[in-house]
Design an enzyme around this catalytic site. Structure first.
Site, PDB file in Angstrom:
ATOM      1  CB  CYS A   1      36.592  83.642  47.453  1.00 51.96           C
ATOM      2  SG  CYS A   1      36.035  85.115  48.320  1.00 51.96           S
TER       3      CYS A   1
ATOM      4  CB  CYS B   1      36.872  84.087  51.163  1.00 48.30           C
ATOM      5  SG  CYS B   1      35.478  84.533  50.134  1.00 48.30           S
ATOM      6  CG  ASP B   2      39.888  81.384  51.156  1.00 48.51           C
ATOM      7  OD1 ASP B   2      39.377  81.412  52.284  1.00 48.51           O
ATOM      8  OD2 ASP B   2      39.404  80.742  50.211  1.00 48.51           O
TER       9      ASP B   2
END
Ligand code: FAD
Ligand code: NAP
Length: 317
Positions: free
Chosen positions: A132, A135-136
């Site tokens: 992701c 997300c990261d």
């Protein structure tokens, strides 16, 4: 124990749309959000192809709106994740042991990211390996990253990461992408993205020390010759597709060879041994190996609520 006339399992585009239609039909649906409230669109940024919005919108915002609309229409929303399902007893069991019973059920559990299956992928998961970018991605500011895959997700992840990372290398096992042309054009023209065609990730290299270690590179293998080469990167984003979340229904509902639920032609009734299962419907990515778009998931959610309503009426429940 909670009983609901209609339970909707999942709060992605399919679940929320089913909840909107079912609530407006007076079915008082209970929507169980699962461990990814809002579903897959919450892990992306720009959404440009959901109809109704001339300007680019954000996936998480769209899903907030869908859930708010479901609530506004009268759906009850529960924050639980189902770990057991008995479709004969019409009972579901949540993570904390709460039980839910229903007259009709719409399965809208969507799909989750696939992994490469390498041992090193597990070693470095969360420490250099991710599925992701939104997300990261921020952990890789001005660093070298790679994305593996050639579909829309891989192309979008690469474009997103190119705004943050020093450079993005896409590794794809074929010599052309499967993703949409508009995304391909953007990727291939981007000065910070390059592509290594016809290669697979054979291993993820790094220092496995739990505190100080992390990913330092990838061993790539040519897809046909097997010849290997190493590249230096700090982060690997795996974007090789999704698998349907159907484990709960193994042995209870018909699935295709890749685990997608099979629905009756012309409706979205789930099948068992080729026969309609009374009161059990399936909508969205969980039952769609082909299209897997937010708008098609929403469309199937609508169909499921309408089919459920007709079925409940026919049973005088
Ligand atoms: P999902 O969105 O997968 O939602 C599944 C829901 O089920 C989740 O709420 C989850 O918590 C719940 N659930 C799962 N298991 C359980 C359980 N055991 N108990 C309770 N609940 C459970 N499509 C587009 O049209 N446009 C785009 O721009 C686009 N961008 C994308 C970007 C990315 C990175 C990805 C991964 C996908 C993208 N897609 C896009 C595809 C789109 O996100 C999906 O088609 C859509 O989200 C499918 O909706 P769904 O409701 O079927 O399932
Ligand atoms: P996908 O379309 O199934 O693509 C998966 C990619 O990963 C393919 O290129 C595949 O290679 C590759 N791959 C699969 N297994 C692999 C492995 N073990 N090793 C290396 N490569 C592997 O999946 P997706 O990109 O996640 O998209 C899923 C669905 O969501 C699609 O319907 C897509 O349209 C939709 N989506 C839409 C948007 C959008 O509309 N903007 C954005 C994201 C996703 P091959 O090509 O060789 O098969």
């Amino acid at each position: 124990m909670t009983h609901a006339h209609l339970i909707i399992l999942g709060s992605g585009a399919a679940g929320c749309t089913a909840a909107i239609y079912a609530a407006r039909a007076g079915l008082a649906p209970l929507m169980i959000r699962g461990n990814q409230p809002g579903g897959q669109l919450t892990i992306t940024t720009d959404v440009e192809n959901y109809p109704g919005f001339a300007e680019t919108i954000q996936g998480p915002w769209l899903m907030e709106q869908m859930e708010a609309q479901a609530k506004h229409c009268g759906a009850t929303i529960v924050g639980d994740h189902i770990v057991q399902a008995d479709l004969t007893a019409k009972t579901l069991v949540g993570m904390g042991g709460d039980t839910y019973t229903f007259d009709a059920l719409i399965v809208a559990t969507g799909a989750s990211a696939k992994w490469l299956g390498l041992e090193s992928e597990k070693t470095y998961n969360g420490r250099g390996v991710s599925a992701c970018a939104t997300c990261d991605g921020a952990f890789y500011r001005n660093r070298e990253v790679a994305v593996v895959g050639g579909g829309n997700t891989a192309l979008e992840e690469a474009l997103y990461l190119a705004n943050i990372a020093k450079h993005v290398t896409i590794i794809h096992r074929r010599d052309h992408f499967r993703g949409e042309k508009v995304l391909q054009d953007r990727v291939l023209a981007h000065p910070k993205i390059s592509v290594i065609w016809d290669h697979v990730v054979a291993d993820i290299l790094g220092d496995p020390h739990p505190m100080t270690g992390g990913v330092t590179g990838l061993r790539l293998a040519h897809a046909s010759t097997g010849v290997t080469r190493d590249i230096a990167i700090h982060g690997l984003f795996v974007a090789i597709g999704h698998q349907p979340n159907t484990k709960l229904f193994a042995g209870q509902l018909d699935m295709d060879a890749t685990g997608y639920l099979v629905v009756e032609k012309g409706t979205v009734f789930a099948l068992r041994d080729g026969q309609r299962v009374p009161g059990i419907l399936a909508a969205g990515d969980v039952a769609d190996p082909l299209y897997r778009q937010a708008v098609t998931a929403a469309g199937m959610g609508c169909m499921a609520a309408l089919d459920a309503n007709r079925w409940l009426e026919s049973q005088h429940i």
